[in-house]
Design an enzyme around this catalytic site. Sequence first.
Site, short mmCIF file in Angstrom:
data_model
loop_
_atom_site.label_atom_id
_atom_site.label_comp_id
_atom_site.label_asym_id
_atom_site.label_seq_id
_atom_site.Cartn_x
_atom_site.Cartn_y
_atom_site.Cartn_z
N SER A 142 12.54 53.23 70.10
CA SER A 142 11.77 53.10 71.35
C SER A 142 12.73 53.18 72.53
O SER A 142 13.90 52.77 72.41
CB SER A 142 11.05 51.75 71.37
OG SER A 142 10.51 51.51 72.66
N TYR A 156 11.16 42.76 70.48
CA TYR A 156 10.84 44.13 70.06
C TYR A 156 11.98 45.07 70.43
O TYR A 156 12.42 45.90 69.62
CB TYR A 156 9.53 44.54 70.74
CG TYR A 156 9.14 45.99 70.58
CD1 TYR A 156 8.44 46.41 69.45
CD2 TYR A 156 9.43 46.93 71.56
CE1 TYR A 156 8.05 47.75 69.31
CE2 TYR A 156 9.05 48.25 71.43
CZ TYR A 156 8.35 48.65 70.31
OH TYR A 156 7.98 49.97 70.18
#
Length: 247
Positions: A142, A156
């Site tokens: 990501s 995350y």
Amino acid sequence: MAIALVTGASRGIGKATALQLAGEGYTVAVNFHHNITAATEVINHIVEAGGKAFAVRADISDEAQVMAMFDSIDREGEPLTALVNNAGILFEQSTIESLSAERINRVLATNVTGYFLCCREAVKRMSHKHGGKGGAIVNVSSAASRLGAPGEYVDYAASKGAVDSLTTGLALEVAAQGIRVNCVRPGLIYTDIHASGGEPGRVDRVKAMLPMQRGGQPEEVAQAIAWLLSDKASYVTGSFLELAGGK
Ligand code: NAD
């Protein structure tokens, strides 16, 4: 032909990737965790378009389930030459003060341990060292691994940092064994992952900050993943492809 395993393939980026790879001639192993109806829809879609696919249930954070999933892929009789480590979780926005150990451990178990376990089992099957035909792995990281996601989900972001590091190390470890390992780093992609939590209007706020002024579609990620898996990227390993609209 050959099998491509896509984890978390019943929706979002995983679904788009499964459809893309089936269109390119892979037999797709559609991994799902809970939703067999959605996984079956993906398979039906592929079969109706003339492709081949089958479903494999596993929680990727569970070692026994991952090993059983790869065993069931072996029984299909075609070699596994592609793995897309895609299944991931993201919890609601939170500052560090509110992050529970349980949440941190769950994020790391899926987004990091799950990726490691699938890489391990794929390498055992692809590696020239073990008599395999070689292959390619794409890890879905990501943009958050670079940007940190402060005040939103540093857990995350850190898990995706580990995915980046896994990509670098594993690419070097298996380069001489006929396996390429690469990574895509999507930014804002329109999927259901944004449905849970998140302040109202967050997606629009993030979108407005992007140089391209729009989020991406899952298909735009899928096409990049398919390219990295393909022979067109035969000299590409240990690389990171930013799919984040310029951010
Ligand atoms: P999504 O929530 O639509 O899909 C995630 C899939 O993973 C779901 O099908 C879910 O069931 C599956 N999954 C979750 N935990 C699992 C487990 N333990 N075992 C097996 N399957 C499991 O999300 P998405 O947006 O399609 O995300 C796919 C990947 O892309 C994730 O790794 C995510 O972190 C990454 N990503 C997404 C975006 C975005 O904006 N959508 C941006 C950057 C990175």
